[in-house]
Design a protein around this motif. Structure first.
Motif, PDB file in Angstrom:
ATOM      1  N   LEU A  41       0.981  -1.303   0.053  1.00 44.41           N
ATOM      2  CA  LEU A  41       0.005  -0.166  -0.177  1.00 44.41           C
ATOM      3  C   LEU A  41       0.754   1.344  -0.133  1.00 44.41           C
ATOM      4  O   LEU A  41       0.447   2.268  -0.751  1.00 44.41           O
ATOM      5  N   GLN A  42       1.782   1.117   0.923  1.00 44.76           N
ATOM      6  CA  GLN A  42       2.807   2.277   0.796  1.00 44.76           C
ATOM      7  C   GLN A  42       3.430   2.530  -0.501  1.00 44.76           C
ATOM      8  O   GLN A  42       3.562   3.625  -1.039  1.00 44.76           O
ATOM      9  N   TYR A  43       3.973   1.636  -1.035  1.00 40.41           N
ATOM     10  CA  TYR A  43       4.165   1.651  -2.560  1.00 40.41           C
ATOM     11  C   TYR A  43       3.469   2.192  -3.318  1.00 40.41           C
ATOM     12  O   TYR A  43       3.647   3.198  -4.268  1.00 40.41           O
ATOM     13  N   LEU A  44       2.181   1.715  -3.456  1.00 44.75           N
ATOM     14  CA  LEU A  44       1.218   2.258  -4.243  1.00 44.75           C
ATOM     15  C   LEU A  44       0.770   3.779  -4.035  1.00 44.75           C
ATOM     16  O   LEU A  44       0.511   4.564  -5.172  1.00 44.75           O
ATOM     17  N   GLN A  45       0.938   4.086  -2.843  1.00 40.60           N
ATOM     18  CA  GLN A  45       0.809   5.511  -2.418  1.00 40.60           C
ATOM     19  C   GLN A  45       1.756   6.482  -3.094  1.00 40.60           C
ATOM     20  O   GLN A  45       1.440   7.680  -3.799  1.00 40.60           O
ATOM     21  N   GLN A  46       3.144   5.997  -3.389  1.00 40.13           N
ATOM     22  CA  GLN A  46       4.078   6.671  -3.908  1.00 40.13           C
ATOM     23  C   GLN A  46       4.142   6.567  -5.467  1.00 40.13           C
ATOM     24  O   GLN A  46       4.495   7.530  -6.054  1.00 40.13           O
ATOM     25  N   HIS A  47       3.725   5.281  -5.763  1.00 36.45           N
ATOM     26  CA  HIS A  47       3.877   5.077  -7.315  1.00 36.45           C
ATOM     27  C   HIS A  47       2.698   4.805  -8.089  1.00 36.45           C
ATOM     28  O   HIS A  47       2.676   3.833  -8.884  1.00 36.45           O
ATOM     29  N   HIS A  48       1.383   5.246  -7.546  1.00 35.44           N
ATOM     30  CA  HIS A  48       0.346   4.690  -8.176  1.00 35.44           C
ATOM     31  C   HIS A  48       0.046   4.733  -9.369  1.00 35.44           C
ATOM     32  O   HIS A  48      -0.556   3.970 -10.131  1.00 35.44           O
ATOM     33  N   HIS A  49       0.301   5.829 -10.160  1.00 35.24           N
ATOM     34  CA  HIS A  49       0.281   6.089 -11.408  1.00 35.24           C
ATOM     35  C   HIS A  49       1.239   5.100 -12.241  1.00 35.24           C
ATOM     36  O   HIS A  49       0.878   4.763 -13.630  1.00 35.24           O
ATOM     37  N   GLU A  50       2.218   4.565 -11.708  1.00 32.79           N
ATOM     38  CA  GLU A  50       3.009   3.524 -12.577  1.00 32.79           C
ATOM     39  C   GLU A  50       2.383   2.057 -12.438  1.00 32.79           C
ATOM     40  O   GLU A  50       2.614   1.258 -13.373  1.00 32.79           O
ATOM     41  N   ALA A  51       1.850   1.745 -11.397  1.00 34.44           N
ATOM     42  CA  ALA A  51       1.370   0.033 -11.244  1.00 34.44           C
ATOM     43  C   ALA A  51       0.502   0.046 -12.192  1.00 34.44           C
ATOM     44  O   ALA A  51      -0.624   0.553 -12.138  1.00 34.44           O
ATOM     45  N   VAL A  52       0.689  -1.063 -12.929  1.00 29.72           N
ATOM     46  CA  VAL A  52      -0.035  -1.573 -13.948  1.00 29.72           C
ATOM     47  C   VAL A  52      -1.099  -2.938 -13.432  1.00 29.72           C
ATOM     48  O   VAL A  52      -1.970  -3.239 -13.723  1.00 29.72           O
ATOM     49  N   LEU A  53       0.062  -3.823 -12.648  1.00 27.74           N
ATOM     50  CA  LEU A  53      -0.491  -5.086 -12.448  1.00 27.74           C
ATOM     51  C   LEU A  53       0.149  -5.312 -10.952  1.00 27.74           C
ATOM     52  O   LEU A  53       1.238  -5.253 -10.621  1.00 27.74           O
ATOM     53  N   ILE A  54      -0.851  -6.014 -10.315  1.00 24.73           N
ATOM     54  CA  ILE A  54      -0.464  -6.379  -8.922  1.00 24.73           C
ATOM     55  C   ILE A  54      -0.396  -7.930  -8.731  1.00 24.73           C
ATOM     56  O   ILE A  54      -1.620  -8.631  -8.962  1.00 24.73           O
ATOM     57  N   LEU A  55       0.536  -8.529  -8.195  1.00 22.21           N
ATOM     58  CA  LEU A  55       0.433  -9.929  -8.000  1.00 22.21           C
ATOM     59  C   LEU A  55       0.552 -10.030  -6.598  1.00 22.21           C
ATOM     60  O   LEU A  55       1.718  -9.774  -5.994  1.00 22.21           O
ATOM     61  N   SER A  56      -0.309 -10.649  -6.054  1.00 22.73           N
ATOM     62  CA  SER A  56      -0.321 -10.519  -4.442  1.00 22.73           C
ATOM     63  C   SER A  56      -0.584 -12.284  -3.814  1.00 22.73           C
ATOM     64  O   SER A  56      -1.461 -12.825  -4.123  1.00 22.73           O
ATOM     65  N   ASP A  57       0.276 -12.472  -2.834  1.00 20.88           N
ATOM     66  CA  ASP A  57       0.137 -13.612  -2.062  1.00 20.88           C
ATOM     67  C   ASP A  57      -1.108 -13.381  -1.245  1.00 20.88           C
ATOM     68  O   ASP A  57      -1.174 -12.284  -0.811  1.00 20.88           O
ATOM     69  N   ILE A  58      -1.669 -14.574  -0.609  1.00 20.75           N
ATOM     70  CA  ILE A  58      -2.827 -14.392   0.152  1.00 20.75           C
ATOM     71  C   ILE A  58      -2.307 -14.286   1.553  1.00 20.75           C
ATOM     72  O   ILE A  58      -2.552 -13.405   2.538  1.00 20.75           O
ATOM     73  N   ASN A  59      -1.737 -15.335   1.916  1.00 21.94           N
ATOM     74  CA  ASN A  59      -1.412 -15.741   3.403  1.00 21.94           C
ATOM     75  C   ASN A  59       0.020 -15.075   3.626  1.00 21.94           C
ATOM     76  O   ASN A  59       1.159 -15.670   3.485  1.00 21.94           O
ATOM     77  N   MET A  60      -0.112 -13.802   4.253  1.00 27.85           N
ATOM     78  CA  MET A  60       1.049 -13.070   4.670  1.00 27.85           C
ATOM     79  C   MET A  60       0.884 -12.696   6.122  1.00 27.85           C
ATOM     80  O   MET A  60      -0.386 -12.315   6.544  1.00 27.85           O
ATOM     81  N   PRO A  61       1.754 -12.568   6.881  1.00 27.84           N
ATOM     82  CA  PRO A  61       1.615 -11.838   8.354  1.00 27.84           C
ATOM     83  C   PRO A  61       1.146 -10.420   8.147  1.00 27.84           C
ATOM     84  O   PRO A  61       1.419  -9.763   7.099  1.00 27.84           O
ATOM     85  N   GLY A  62       0.479 -10.175   9.067  1.00 28.44           N
ATOM     86  CA  GLY A  62      -0.064  -8.757   9.197  1.00 28.44           C
ATOM     87  C   GLY A  62      -1.368  -8.985   8.035  1.00 28.44           C
ATOM     88  O   GLY A  62      -2.151  -9.387   8.091  1.00 28.44           O
ATOM     89  N   MET A  63      -1.223  -7.750   7.306  1.00 25.37           N
ATOM     90  CA  MET A  63      -2.333  -7.459   6.246  1.00 25.37           C
ATOM     91  C   MET A  63      -2.277  -8.751   5.364  1.00 25.37           C
ATOM     92  O   MET A  63      -1.187  -9.059   4.737  1.00 25.37           O
ATOM     93  N   SER A  64      -3.366  -9.230   5.233  1.00 26.24           N
ATOM     94  CA  SER A  64      -3.518 -10.564   4.567  1.00 26.24           C
ATOM     95  C   SER A  64      -3.728  -9.971   2.748  1.00 26.24           C
ATOM     96  O   SER A  64      -3.903  -8.803   2.490  1.00 26.24           O
ATOM     97  N   GLY A  65      -3.206 -10.706   1.868  1.00 26.35           N
ATOM     98  CA  GLY A  65      -3.672 -10.451   0.384  1.00 26.35           C
ATOM     99  C   GLY A  65      -4.908  -9.964   0.080  1.00 26.35           C
ATOM    100  O   GLY A  65      -5.134  -9.139  -0.649  1.00 26.35           O
TER     101      GLY A  65
END
Lengths: 126, 457
Positions: A41-65
């Motif tokens: 989320l932090q990355y997206l805030q800084q570079h949201h205009h750049e991100a075209v595609l997001i690949l995310s894992d679901i099972n992660m510590p803290g905020m889940s995918g």
């Protein structure tokens, strides 16, 4: 094409970099990595205009995918980024939740990179 | 009326009345009664025709007859003393009359003597009868006493029989109860074994999903990196053909790095499988030198991975502080492993619950769940602490936590046997388990185990 990979396993970064070695070299793909939902989320805030595609894992510590997916779909409505979920748990509950939250695709680990590349091509071209 | 008839009458009456109902002599009862009537009739006749000599002889006959019967019949033996009292009078009276009949002048001459003798016999008779009566009364008393005693004995015997029946009934009841209790005890023992196994399997079950996931992840990496290496080797071959050695070197470096990763992930999977096998293996029940630090580390990781896989939102930091001066201690590793797993699982559960509660209430400060496992060498023993900054234990349940089946988890989530079994295991090792806690802040379980005989350096 900018691709953000979110996974708590550090080695995923190495794996993607090597698997997309040619594409990176040829400038067809540009990767960014985040090892948690919060970092993504932090990355997206800084570079949201750049991100075209997001690949995310679901099972992660803290905020889940899935939480991350929800945040992204709520926050970045226009233009909606393409979010593909990748998980070791291919159960229907995870799949249904992901789809309900607006995931564009759902892949299971181990990642079939050949299939992923084809899907990415379609997303970019279509 | 002649004395003989009166005596005969009373003798017969006496015979008749003194017989108990059971006596065989009772069959003569009717005849005796008739005899009494006859004697009474003769007595009346005697009053009318005074001093009739025939009647006199008849009177002798009845009296001597009555005396004779008492001697002959064994049933009347009891009356012999009475008969002896009467006998002299009867004989003397009879002899007087006989002598009077045979030789009247001589009789007249000695009549005075006869009268004196007769008086003597009457006196004898009276004295004797009084004696007999006394004796009879004493006998009667004795008999009554015996009867009472017999009655008492019968009563005691009856009571005894009754008591014996009761005792027998009670004994059989007790035996049945004993059998039932033994049966129940056996069932309880079986249930206990099953419950322990269930608890063990429950903690294993909790781990299974995590273990599967934790094995799958490294395996994915092993497969992926080896595929990548294959590609890289193809590429390298290509670059070698082109003579682009700088690129070849670059690729070789990557291949080497990937090989290291393959090896790392392979080892990671290996360690998890080994840990799982050790947990599921039935306890040998034998103490063996065990590296307690390695055991604690292994179960900490197992627990973490298990919970992480089970709860998608699970997240916690774990820290360890192992005293490396502890080499090996004598324990049953599977049992102590279970204690560690229970305590660590509880710790992770507690921090996770606190985190959930934390996220639902507005908080300005962050909550970082931390589980901390430490070992420390003390004098003659080893201390192992499992500390968490979770929910803590409320004072009101603090004295219940070691009770079997006590659990604060929602129904179906905990067996309530974890801490109770842990406590038992530590007791069996000669160790102890205690807790320090502050509700809402932390909980620290401290286990202490003796070094036992072995402390290998």
């Amino acid at each position: 094409m900018k691709i953000l990979v979110v996974d708590d396993e550090q080695d995923m970064q190495t794996l993607f970099q090597q698997r997309f070695r040619k594409e990176i070299k040829e400038g067809l793909a540009n990767f960014a990595f985040a090892n948690s939902g919060e970092a993504a989320l932090q990355y997206l805030q800084q570079h949201h205009h750049e991100a075209v595609l997001i690949l995310s894992d679901i099972n992660m510590p803290g905020m889940s995918g899935l939480e991350l997916l929800q945040h992204i779909k709520q926050k970045y409505a226009t233009p909606p980024p393409v979010v593909m979920m990748i998980t070791a748990y291919g159960d229907s509950e995870n799949y249904n939740t992901a789809m309900q939250l607006g995931a564009d695709d759902f892949l299971t680990k181990p990642i079939d990179f050949q299939l992923l590349k084809e899907k990415l091509k379609i997303k970019v071209n279509g | 009326m002649s004395g003989e008839l009166i005596l005969a009458f009373f003798l017969v009456r006496y015979f008749r009345q003194s017989q108990p109902d059971s006596s065989p002599f009772k069959k003569w009862d009717k005849q005796l009664l008739q005899t009494m009537y006859v004697i009474a009739a003769l007595g009346v006749l005697d009053l009318v025709v005074f001093k009739n000599s025939v009647l006199n002889w008849v009177a002798h006959f009845f009296l001597l007859g009555a005396i004779g019967i008492a001697y002959v019949l064994p049933e009347l033996r009891f009356f012999r003393n009475t008969v002896i009292a009467v006998l002299p009078f009867a004989i003397v009276s009879f002899l007087t009359d006989v002598v009077g009949l045979i030789h009247t002048p001589f009789f007249q001459k000695i009549e005075d003597y006869f009268e004196i003798i007769q008086i003597c016999t009457v006196a004898w008779m009276i004295a004797m009868l009084i004696g007999v009566n006394k004796q009879r009364k004493a006998l009667e008393k004795e008999r009554q006493k015996r009867e009472i005693e017999e009655e008492q004995n019968r009563f005691i015997a009856a009571r005894r029989a009754e008591l014996e029946t009761m005792v027998a009934a009670r004994t059989s009841e007790l035996l049945t109860q004993k059998e039932e209790l033994e049966h129940a005890l056996m069932e309880l023992r079986e249930t206990q074994v099953q419950l322990i196994q269930k608890e063990k399997m429950a903690s294993l079950g909790e781990l299974t999903a995590g273990i599967a996931h934790e094995i799958q992840n490294p395996l994915n990496f092993v497969n992926n990196f080896s595929e990548v290496n294959k590609e890289l080797l193809d590429e390298m071959e290509h670059e070698v053909d082109k003579g682009n050695m700088a690129e070849v070197k670059e690729i070789m470096k990557d291949i080497k790095e990937n090989e290291i990763k393959i090896s790392q992930h392979g080892k990671r999977a290996d360690a998890i499988v080994k840990g799982m096998l050790q947990h599921s293996r039935l306890s040998s029940g034998k103490k063996e030198p065990t590296d307690i630090n390695a055991l604690a580390d292994e179960y900490l990781r197992l627990s973490y991975h298990g919970l992480r896989a089970k709860d998608k939102s699970f997240n916690a930091t774990f820290k360890t502080d192992f005293d490396e001066s502890i080499k090996e201690i004598e324990v049953i590793p599977q049992d102590i492993g279970r204690v560690l797993l229970n305590l660590i699982n509880n710790a992770f559960y507690s921090v996770n619950e606190k985190k959930k509660a934390w996220s639902q209430t507005p908080n300005t400060d962050r909550y970082d769940p931390i589980v901390y496992v430490a070992t420390k060498r003390l004098d003659g023993k080893v201390q192992i602490c499992v500390k968490d900054n979770g929910m803590g234990i409320p004072q009101k349940v603090l004295d219940k936590i070691y009770q079997p089946f006590f659990t604060t988890k929602p129904a179906g989530q905990g067996t309530g046997l974890g801490l109770s079994l842990s406590y038992e295991i530590l007791k069996a090792h000669g160790g102890e388990l205690r807790v320090e806690t502050r509700e809402g802040e932390f909980a620290q379980f401290i286990m202490e185990l003796p070094f036992a005989s072995v402390d290998k350096v």
